[in-house]
Design a protein around this motif. Structure first.
Motif, PDB file in Angstrom:
ATOM      1  N   LYS A 222     121.232  14.631  72.650  1.00  0.00           N
ATOM      2  CA  LYS A 222     121.999  13.565  73.317  1.00  0.00           C
ATOM      3  C   LYS A 222     121.867  13.664  74.838  1.00  0.00           C
ATOM      4  CE  LYS A 222     125.336  12.761  69.609  1.00  0.00           C
ATOM      5  NZ  LYS A 222     126.751  12.835  69.180  1.00  0.00           N
ATOM      6  N   VAL A 223     121.820  14.887  75.340  1.00  0.00           N
ATOM      7  CA  VAL A 223     121.674  15.080  76.788  1.00  0.00           C
ATOM      8  C   VAL A 223     120.282  14.629  77.241  1.00  0.00           C
ATOM      9  CG1 VAL A 223     121.709  16.750  78.683  1.00  0.00           C
ATOM     10  CG2 VAL A 223     123.308  17.006  76.765  1.00  0.00           C
ATOM     11  N   THR A 224     119.243  15.099  76.541  1.00  0.00           N
ATOM     12  CA  THR A 224     117.875  14.775  76.970  1.00  0.00           C
ATOM     13  C   THR A 224     117.561  13.297  76.782  1.00  0.00           C
ATOM     14  OG1 THR A 224     117.012  15.508  74.817  1.00  0.00           O
ATOM     15  CG2 THR A 224     116.973  17.105  76.625  1.00  0.00           C
ATOM     16  N   LEU A 261     118.275  26.684  79.823  1.00  0.00           N
ATOM     17  CA  LEU A 261     117.446  26.114  80.883  1.00  0.00           C
ATOM     18  C   LEU A 261     117.167  24.660  80.528  1.00  0.00           C
ATOM     19  CD1 LEU A 261     115.338  26.298  83.304  1.00  0.00           C
ATOM     20  CD2 LEU A 261     113.660  26.923  81.560  1.00  0.00           C
ATOM     21  N   CYS A 262     117.519  23.768  81.420  1.00  0.00           N
ATOM     22  CA  CYS A 262     117.152  22.363  81.262  1.00  0.00           C
ATOM     23  C   CYS A 262     115.976  22.113  82.211  1.00  0.00           C
ATOM     24  CB  CYS A 262     118.332  21.460  81.613  1.00  0.00           C
ATOM     25  SG  CYS A 262     117.950  19.704  81.423  1.00  0.00           S
ATOM     26  N   ALA A 263     114.788  21.903  81.630  1.00  0.00           N
ATOM     27  CA  ALA A 263     113.561  21.835  82.423  1.00  0.00           C
ATOM     28  C   ALA A 263     112.857  20.510  82.213  1.00  0.00           C
ATOM     29  CB  ALA A 263     112.634  22.989  82.035  1.00  0.00           C
ATOM     30  N   ILE A 264     112.273  19.992  83.292  1.00  0.00           N
ATOM     31  CA  ILE A 264     111.546  18.727  83.200  1.00  0.00           C
ATOM     32  C   ILE A 264     110.214  18.835  83.947  1.00  0.00           C
ATOM     33  CG2 ILE A 264     113.633  17.334  82.978  1.00  0.00           C
ATOM     34  CD1 ILE A 264     113.455  16.590  85.879  1.00  0.00           C
ATOM     35  N   ALA A 265     109.244  18.087  83.451  1.00  0.00           N
ATOM     36  CA  ALA A 265     107.959  17.921  84.148  1.00  0.00           C
ATOM     37  C   ALA A 265     107.621  16.439  84.095  1.00  0.00           C
ATOM     38  CB  ALA A 265     106.872  18.749  83.491  1.00  0.00           C
ATOM     39  N   VAL A 266     107.322  15.875  85.253  1.00  0.00           N
ATOM     40  CA  VAL A 266     107.103  14.429  85.358  1.00  0.00           C
ATOM     41  C   VAL A 266     105.921  14.169  86.281  1.00  0.00           C
ATOM     42  CG1 VAL A 266     108.118  12.230  86.099  1.00  0.00           C
ATOM     43  CG2 VAL A 266     109.573  13.960  85.011  1.00  0.00           C
TER      44      VAL A 266
END
Length: 283
Positions: A222-224, A261-266
């Motif tokens: 739900k968060v992502t 860890l909440c991690a993102i790559a964009v």
């Protein structure tokens, strides 16, 4: 401040310091230094008698389609920043010094490297582990400093040190951001003004994710989903991943609890791949 290009010179300086009873800190970089790197050097200078900074664009961690040749370089500017911040030695080797002809020995890892950046950059962490291992062997530091922006890299290096019984303390340091919230990166220089503005979607999505978790949401999907929705609202942004994982193992979690860890790559404008993250301890 000494600037050297050979392993023998590094070892000679460190040996002399050791005879004097000095402690040694290490900051490994690929150059084009910014305030994020500077914060690592400052921390090392505060906690050690001598600080070594490496400046080496490591060819082993770049894939065949990645930006090795175009990666930004400015050694003169880097050396000035190192000296002003208190580094005592800069090791800026040529690739041939680090990888002699016939080089065939690598440091590899399973598990931690199979997630996040490891999925889209399959050879990256073998290159990171190998070169960091070499720098640890060359310098033999008491402590080594790495930024939290590369959170998976930090976890991988900590695991490598533990598994291989290396006598070095690995210290993670907070992300340093530009005034508008964008995490500092050497690759930020690739972007024009419009792309830079579009890249702010990374930090905005992380703030959203953090708020949703702080409001009590325990379901990572739900968060992502909400974060992905926000990132997709920026036309220039193309998602590589948005994940919530265990901060030690890098494995996906079913429930948000403990240290995550909440991690993102964009990718921005199909040109610049940026990463960012936050770590939370959720009780």
């Amino acid at each position: 401040m000494y600037v050297v290009k050979t392993i023998a010179e590094v070892r000679a300086h460190v040996a002399a310091w050791r005879k004097q009873g000095k402690t040694v800190g290490l900051v490994t970089t690929m150059g084009y230094l910014h305030e994020g790197h500077q914060s690592l050097i400052k921390k090392s200078v505060e906690e050690n008698n001598r600080t070594v900074v490496t400046i080496f664009v490591n060819p082993m961690q770049f894939g065949p389609t990645e930006d090795l040749e175009s990666y930004p370089r400015d050694l003169e500017k880097d050396l000035k920043l190192c000296e002003e911040t208190g580094a005592r030695l800069v090791f800026a080797p040529d690739p041939e010094e680090m990888y002699e002809e016939g080089f065939v020995s690598y440091v590899d890892m399973n598990g931690l490297t199979n997630h996040l950046c490891g999925l889209s950059r399959p050879i990256h962490f073998r290159g990171v582990c190998t070169v960091v291992n070499k720098f640890f062997n060359i310098v033999q530091p008491d402590r080594a400093y790495f930024g939290q922006k590369d959170a998976q890299q930090l976890a991988v290096i900590k695991r490598m040190v533990k598994d291989l019984n290396m006598n070095v303390e690995v210290i993670g340091c907070p992300i340093v951001r530009e005034e508008d919230g964008l995490a500092m990166s050497s690759r930020n220089t690739y972007m024009d003004e419009k792309e830079h503005k579009a890249a702010l979607i990374l930090s905005r999505s992380l703030l959203l994710g953090k708020k949703i978790i702080n409001d009590g949401e325990k379901d990572p999907k739900k968060v992502t989903e909400k974060m992905i929705e926000l990132i997709n609202s920026e036309p220039m942004a193309e998602i590589d991943y948005v994940e919530i994982v265990n901060n030690e193992t890098m494995e996906a979690v079913d429930k948000i609890q403990g240290e995550i860890l909440c991690a993102i790559a964009v990718k921005i404008n199909n040109k610049v791949r940026l990463i960012d993250n936050f770590i939370m301890n959720v009780r």
